[in-house]
Design an enzyme around this catalytic site. Sequence first.
Site, PDB file in Angstrom:
ATOM      1  N   LYS A 227      38.082 -26.758 -41.358  1.00  0.00           N
ATOM      2  CA  LYS A 227      38.420 -26.184 -42.667  1.00  0.00           C
ATOM      3  C   LYS A 227      37.954 -27.094 -43.808  1.00  0.00           C
ATOM      4  O   LYS A 227      37.461 -26.631 -44.828  1.00  0.00           O
ATOM      5  CB  LYS A 227      39.938 -25.953 -42.758  1.00  0.00           C
ATOM      6  CG  LYS A 227      40.359 -24.726 -41.951  1.00  0.00           C
ATOM      7  CD  LYS A 227      41.845 -24.510 -41.972  1.00  0.00           C
ATOM      8  CE  LYS A 227      42.573 -25.500 -41.118  1.00  0.00           C
ATOM      9  NZ  LYS A 227      43.772 -25.078 -40.452  1.00  0.00           N
TER      10      LYS A 227
ATOM     11  N   ASP B   4      39.171 -20.283 -36.803  1.00  0.00           N
ATOM     12  CA  ASP B   4      40.430 -21.045 -36.857  1.00  0.00           C
ATOM     13  C   ASP B   4      41.595 -20.130 -37.195  1.00  0.00           C
ATOM     14  O   ASP B   4      42.694 -20.294 -36.661  1.00  0.00           O
ATOM     15  CB  ASP B   4      40.352 -22.188 -37.874  1.00  0.00           C
ATOM     16  CG  ASP B   4      41.657 -22.988 -37.893  1.00  0.00           C
ATOM     17  OD1 ASP B   4      41.944 -23.629 -36.862  1.00  0.00           O
ATOM     18  OD2 ASP B   4      42.401 -22.949 -38.876  1.00  0.00           O
TER      19      ASP B   4
ATOM     20  N   SER C 140      40.736 -28.080 -35.851  1.00  0.00           N
ATOM     21  CA  SER C 140      41.247 -27.079 -36.788  1.00  0.00           C
ATOM     22  C   SER C 140      41.223 -27.635 -38.224  1.00  0.00           C
ATOM     23  O   SER C 140      40.721 -26.987 -39.157  1.00  0.00           O
ATOM     24  CB  SER C 140      42.676 -26.711 -36.361  1.00  0.00           C
ATOM     25  OG  SER C 140      43.352 -26.016 -37.358  1.00  0.00           O
TER      26      SER C 140
ATOM     27  N   ARG D  19      47.519 -19.828 -31.203  1.00  0.00           N
ATOM     28  CA  ARG D  19      48.176 -21.079 -30.763  1.00  0.00           C
ATOM     29  C   ARG D  19      49.644 -21.059 -31.161  1.00  0.00           C
ATOM     30  O   ARG D  19      50.525 -21.431 -30.395  1.00  0.00           O
ATOM     31  CB  ARG D  19      47.473 -22.292 -31.385  1.00  0.00           C
ATOM     32  CG  ARG D  19      46.138 -22.604 -30.738  1.00  0.00           C
ATOM     33  CD  ARG D  19      45.354 -23.621 -31.550  1.00  0.00           C
ATOM     34  NE  ARG D  19      46.039 -24.889 -31.667  1.00  0.00           N
ATOM     35  CZ  ARG D  19      45.895 -25.730 -32.707  1.00  0.00           C
ATOM     36  NH1 ARG D  19      45.086 -25.426 -33.715  1.00  0.00           N
ATOM     37  NH2 ARG D  19      46.542 -26.850 -32.741  1.00  0.00           N
TER      38      ARG D  19
ATOM     39  N   HIS E 215      43.787 -33.714 -47.795  1.00  0.00           N
ATOM     40  CA  HIS E 215      44.493 -32.782 -46.925  1.00  0.00           C
ATOM     41  C   HIS E 215      45.776 -33.430 -46.445  1.00  0.00           C
ATOM     42  O   HIS E 215      45.814 -34.628 -46.179  1.00  0.00           O
ATOM     43  CB  HIS E 215      43.610 -32.444 -45.713  1.00  0.00           C
ATOM     44  CG  HIS E 215      44.274 -31.491 -44.765  1.00  0.00           C
ATOM     45  ND1 HIS E 215      44.314 -30.141 -44.985  1.00  0.00           N
ATOM     46  CD2 HIS E 215      44.949 -31.695 -43.603  1.00  0.00           C
ATOM     47  CE1 HIS E 215      44.978 -29.548 -44.007  1.00  0.00           C
ATOM     48  NE2 HIS E 215      45.376 -30.474 -43.150  1.00  0.00           N
TER      49      HIS E 215
END
Length: 424
Positions: A186, A160, A182, A167, A82
């Site tokens: 995921k 999320d 968050s 947000r 990620h």
Amino acid sequence: MNILEIIDKKRLNKSLNENEIQFVIENYVNGNIKDYQMSSLLMAIVINGMNFDETYYFTKYMINSGKIIDLSSINGIKVDKHSTGGVGDKITLIIAPIVSLYAKFVKMSGRGLGFTGGTIDKLESIKGFNVNYDIDEIINQVNKYNICISYTSDELVIADKKIYALRDASGTVASIPLIASSIMSKKIASGADDIVIDLKVGAGAFMKNKEDALTLAHTMINIGKKFNKKVVCILSNMNDVLGISVGNKLEVLESIEVLKNGGEEDIRNLAIEISSRMISIANNIDIEKAKEKVVKSLEDGSAYNKFLEFVKIQGGDISSLVIDAKTIYIKAYESGYIKYIDVEGIGEFSRSLGAGRINKDDIIDNNVGIKIFKKCGDYIEKDDIIAQVFYNKDMPNIVDKVNSFFTLTNNKVDKNEIILDIVE
Ligand code: URA
């Protein structure tokens, strides 16, 4: 239980218990808690923070709000990667074929919204490239070819999606516990066994300084432990554009350069570090051994050949990668050492050319973007070529605009190291 009492508790800097966090997430997803109440709670969290237990419960109930992908029928350890998002970040395109030579590479990715692009957008700039796979198709392809990148399912981590959009619209993104939960929710819902995170630090990233990045890294590593997943965070520099190119087709072409054993040093080194970590974890081998394999795959052409195979099996036509845009080279107005590059400004500029979205449904122009030929610490002479813009709609004052991204000084400036730290 009552949302107003929970907001009050957080306003007074008291910690929330598991039941309260479960209540908040479930009732926000089902609409009983309204956006204005949730944004008030989120702002109290931004200001007063959450301790580790709260952050873990937040992650847990976010995961439980949607589908959880089961990849257990893929043989072997699945290591996911990620990135927290950077300008010119095309690393996934480079590491996917490299890792898949030695391990299973399966990744759900998103489209870009904001000043950094999404992997799916970059892949879709290759004509015919298919990113819409269901879970059985992903599993079959990975078992056969070791590689699949698919558009992420809308059914994953529903909380999320709703909370992140809120947000974004309520000035409550900048909270380490909220960012950690968050990202980790995921990744965990996507079914990976272990995760390597490229955590960007600098002017073009969420985390502007190393201290905050380290706190975020340790939070994510500890969340990973709670779910029995090893997490490695590579803190990488985002005070320069990563590599040279920003814009979808340009980034695919630059990835190909790296896969052909070329490319800029920063992007090559980061790609080698990330893919080696993934291969080392998946095969339980020493990091130096994994690095040797990665470098060999670049040198002997096997990484590039795997990329060609990957594009073919996902339906892409590699010959479609031709840039169809007008272009202009940008010369420097002045001489000096580059002290600062407005990386975020470059991302926004590229988006204004049409390379990224402002609204979710905007159509992207895959041919446009910008190449930045210089890095912080470089010395440039007046009239040196510092950038190249690819455009299809007229942009007033392009030369002024691009020059404004560079701050120069007469004093020598150190170059940025690409890898700032590795935390595990
Ligand atoms: N990336 C995410 O997925 N979530 C955040 O909150 C910030 C960056």
